[in-house]
Enzyme design. Structure first.
Site, PDB file in Angstrom:
ATOM      1  N   GLY A  10       1.029  -1.201   0.156  1.00  0.00           N
ATOM      2  CA  GLY A  10       0.059   0.086   0.040  1.00  0.00           C
ATOM      3  C   GLY A  10       1.030   1.293   0.021  1.00  0.00           C
ATOM      4  O   GLY A  10       1.997   1.172  -0.220  1.00  0.00           O
ATOM      5  N   GLY A  36      -3.741  -1.857  -2.462  1.00  0.00           N
ATOM      6  CA  GLY A  36      -2.245  -1.750  -2.901  1.00  0.00           C
ATOM      7  C   GLY A  36      -2.387  -2.130  -4.215  1.00  0.00           C
ATOM      8  O   GLY A  36      -2.855  -2.503  -5.236  1.00  0.00           O
ATOM      9  N   LEU A  76      -0.524  -2.504   8.742  1.00  0.00           N
ATOM     10  CA  LEU A  76      -1.189  -1.495   8.166  1.00  0.00           C
ATOM     11  C   LEU A  76      -2.396  -2.000   7.213  1.00  0.00           C
ATOM     12  O   LEU A  76      -3.195  -1.103   6.896  1.00  0.00           O
ATOM     13  CB  LEU A  76      -0.064  -0.745   7.150  1.00  0.00           C
ATOM     14  N   TYR A 149     -15.927   2.616   9.769  1.00  0.00           N
ATOM     15  CA  TYR A 149     -14.449   2.629   9.504  1.00  0.00           C
ATOM     16  C   TYR A 149     -13.731   3.029  10.788  1.00  0.00           C
ATOM     17  O   TYR A 149     -12.910   2.424  11.410  1.00  0.00           O
ATOM     18  CB  TYR A 149     -14.022   3.515   8.219  1.00  0.00           C
TER      19      TYR A 149
HETATM   20  P1  NAD Z   1      -3.428   1.630   1.278  1.00  0.00           P
HETATM   21  O1  NAD Z   1      -4.762   1.267   0.771  1.00  0.00           O
HETATM   22  O2  NAD Z   1      -2.621   2.181   0.524  1.00  0.00           O
HETATM   23  O3  NAD Z   1      -2.659   0.346   2.038  1.00  0.00           O
HETATM   24  C1  NAD Z   1      -3.513  -0.808   2.771  1.00  0.00           C
HETATM   25  C2  NAD Z   1      -2.926  -2.023   2.231  1.00  0.00           C
HETATM   26  O4  NAD Z   1      -3.649  -3.045   2.984  1.00  0.00           O
HETATM   27  C3  NAD Z   1      -3.169  -2.097   0.672  1.00  0.00           C
HETATM   28  O5  NAD Z   1      -2.127  -2.397  -0.024  1.00  0.00           O
HETATM   29  C4  NAD Z   1      -4.250  -3.316   0.733  1.00  0.00           C
HETATM   30  O6  NAD Z   1      -4.022  -3.927  -0.698  1.00  0.00           O
HETATM   31  C5  NAD Z   1      -3.939  -4.007   1.772  1.00  0.00           C
HETATM   32  N1  NAD Z   1      -4.938  -4.860   2.270  1.00  0.00           N
HETATM   33  C6  NAD Z   1      -6.358  -4.469   2.493  1.00  0.00           C
HETATM   34  N2  NAD Z   1      -7.081  -5.497   2.984  1.00  0.00           N
HETATM   35  C7  NAD Z   1      -6.221  -6.456   3.149  1.00  0.00           C
HETATM   36  C8  NAD Z   1      -6.262  -7.866   3.739  1.00  0.00           C
HETATM   37  N3  NAD Z   1      -7.505  -8.219   3.940  1.00  0.00           N
HETATM   38  N4  NAD Z   1      -5.416  -8.846   3.406  1.00  0.00           N
HETATM   39  C9  NAD Z   1      -4.005  -8.040   3.015  1.00  0.00           C
HETATM   40  N5  NAD Z   1      -3.749  -6.951   2.817  1.00  0.00           N
HETATM   41  C10 NAD Z   1      -4.873  -6.149   2.714  1.00  0.00           C
HETATM   42  O7  NAD Z   1      -3.687   2.715   2.495  1.00  0.00           O
HETATM   43  P2  NAD Z   1      -2.747   3.459   3.514  1.00  0.00           P
HETATM   44  O8  NAD Z   1      -3.066   5.001   3.212  1.00  0.00           O
HETATM   45  O9  NAD Z   1      -1.194   2.989   2.962  1.00  0.00           O
HETATM   46  O10 NAD Z   1      -2.962   3.105   4.699  1.00  0.00           O
HETATM   47  C11 NAD Z   1      -2.304   2.289   5.633  1.00  0.00           C
HETATM   48  C12 NAD Z   1      -2.735   2.191   7.001  1.00  0.00           C
HETATM   49  O11 NAD Z   1      -2.781   3.436   7.638  1.00  0.00           O
HETATM   50  C13 NAD Z   1      -4.205   1.594   6.893  1.00  0.00           C
HETATM   51  O12 NAD Z   1      -4.561   0.843   8.072  1.00  0.00           O
HETATM   52  C14 NAD Z   1      -5.003   3.019   7.192  1.00  0.00           C
HETATM   53  O13 NAD Z   1      -6.309   2.681   7.799  1.00  0.00           O
HETATM   54  C15 NAD Z   1      -4.199   3.668   7.881  1.00  0.00           C
HETATM   55  N6  NAD Z   1      -4.482   5.266   7.771  1.00  0.00           N
HETATM   56  C16 NAD Z   1      -3.958   5.972   6.691  1.00  0.00           C
HETATM   57  C17 NAD Z   1      -4.164   7.224   6.741  1.00  0.00           C
HETATM   58  C18 NAD Z   1      -3.701   8.040   5.429  1.00  0.00           C
HETATM   59  O14 NAD Z   1      -3.886   9.106   5.508  1.00  0.00           O
HETATM   60  N7  NAD Z   1      -3.263   7.556   4.436  1.00  0.00           N
HETATM   61  C19 NAD Z   1      -4.952   7.773   7.753  1.00  0.00           C
HETATM   62  C20 NAD Z   1      -5.333   7.613   8.709  1.00  0.00           C
HETATM   63  C21 NAD Z   1      -5.125   5.833   8.855  1.00  0.00           C
END
Ligand code: NAD
Length: 328
Positions: A10, A36, A76, A149
């Site tokens: 991701g 991702g 993550l 969420y």
């Molecule tokens: P992202 O969507 O790029 O990353 C999430 C990853 O998890 C993806 O690669 C996806 O393919 C993988 N994934 C989802 N479900 C899955 C499953 N069941 N099994 C295996 N892999 C799975 O998002 P991100 O922005 O990199 O977020 C990463 C973390 O940070 C998340 O937990 C998100 O809730 C948290 N977060 C991000 C932000 C932000 O601003 N980017 C803000 C608050 C929280």
């Protein structure tokens, strides 16, 4: 160290993987590529200290094998993005709650230090700005699926903190506020890549609601620096919750104007009601500003990149993708 990163393909995950490899760690990634992209981890394929499995969090055998070889887990993987959460609430809840439950089970089995990704969404409709980690939390009703969420991430936090209290598992919770930078997908409602893509294509920028809502944007490089420091300091994983984000606040209209200015775009902004952008009755928070005193004290951390520098990085990345004719 051997670090297991769930969601490593991701946005935040792939930046973290790069930083871990650069400093000499061994890294395993588990990702189902739902939001991702394989392209995010492709540069690491063949690296002697990198290993990846394309699989779901809920595959207990794979999870067990990867955790068995690891000193620490950075969890993550999650269902992410307002659009996805509104459209697929069941998948959101199951991925986030059952996935984290499964991760904590293997973490306990192999005594892995664990960082759990949470979100500023857990502050819900709170108005006591800036948000502190011990504030009361105010979520909207369960009839509005967008709150699933926040509620699922909150349950993740409870699960992680319970594992620390009951079983002594070293756990820290990282509550990310809007993290942005090169490589973030705009497909699931993330505002910065969406605006930049619209501007680079000469399209109008679509601002949801009246644009007076504000956010604080943190560069992913700063977020990754915080995660590395949390991994390095054992005392931070003693059942602690940390806000990670920038404190530079900007309204969404100002953000759109800044994107237009820095891309040299034609400059049109179109306002779209939330109900049309997401779902009827969609609720949002007006402001989200983190108090970062706790993490600053714990690891001596401050964001270093301002909004202009973040936008310039995202614009350069998106322009390169556009020039290469990348499919969106
Ligand atoms: P992202 O969507 O790029 O990353 C999430 C990853 O998890 C993806 O690669 C996806 O393919 C993988 N994934 C989802 N479900 C899955 C499953 N069941 N099994 C295996 N892999 C799975 O998002 P991100 O922005 O990199 O977020 C990463 C973390 O940070 C998340 O937990 C998100 O809730 C948290 N977060 C991000 C932000 C932000 O601003 N980017 C803000 C608050 C929280």
């Amino acid at each position: 160290m051997n670090i297991f990163v769930t969601g490593g393909a991701g946005f935040i995950g792939s930046h973290l993987v790069r930083a871990l490899l650069e400093r000499g760690d061994h890294v395993s990634v588990l990702d189902n590529l739902s939001t991702g992209r394989f392209a995010n981890i492709e540069p690491f394929v063949g690296h002697p200290r990198f290993h990846f499995a394309i699989d779901d969090l809920r595959n207990a055998l794979v999870l067990d094998r990867l955790a068995a070889e690891s000193d620490a887990i950075v969890h993550l993987a999650a269902a992410v993005g307002v659009k996805l959460v509104v459209e697929q609430p069941t998948e959101t809840i199951e991925t986030n709650v059952l996935g984290t439950h499964a991760v904590l089970r293997v973490a306990r089995r192999y005594r892995c230090r664990t960082l759990l990704a949470s979100t500023s969404e857990v502050y819900g409709k709170g108005v006591s700005i800036p948000f502190q980690e011990d504030d009361d939390l105010l979520l909207g009703p369960s009839s509005r699926s967008r709150w699933s969420y926040a509620a699922s991430k909150l349950l993740d936090e409870f699960l992680g903190l319970a594992a620390h209290r009951e079983y002594g598992l070293p756990v820290a919770i990282a509550r990310f506020f809007n993290t942005v930078g090169p490589g973030q997908s705009g497909r699931y409602g993330m505002v910065v890549p969406r605006f930049v893509r619209q501007a680079l294509r000469g399209q109008a920028l679509t601002v949801y609601s009246d644009g007076s809502q504000s956010r604080c944007f943190c560069h992913v490089a700063d977020t990754v620096r915080a995660l590395l420091a949390l991994l390095d300091r054992p005392e931070t994983t003693a059942g602690q919750v940390f806000n990670i984000g920038s404190t530079q606040e900007t309204t969404i209209t100002k953000l759109a104007q800044q994107v237009i200015k820095r891309t040299g775009g034609p400059g049109e902004i179109v306002y779209v009601p939330y109900g049309q952008a997401y779902a009827p009755g969609f609720e949002d928070m007006q402001r989200r500003v983190p108090d970062i005193a706790k993490i600053s004290r714990a690891i001596d951390w401050q964001p270093t990149r301002d909004l202009n520098s973040i936008l310039d990085d995202v614009i350069a990345y998106e322009q390169a993708r556009l020039d290469a004719g990348a499919a969106q």
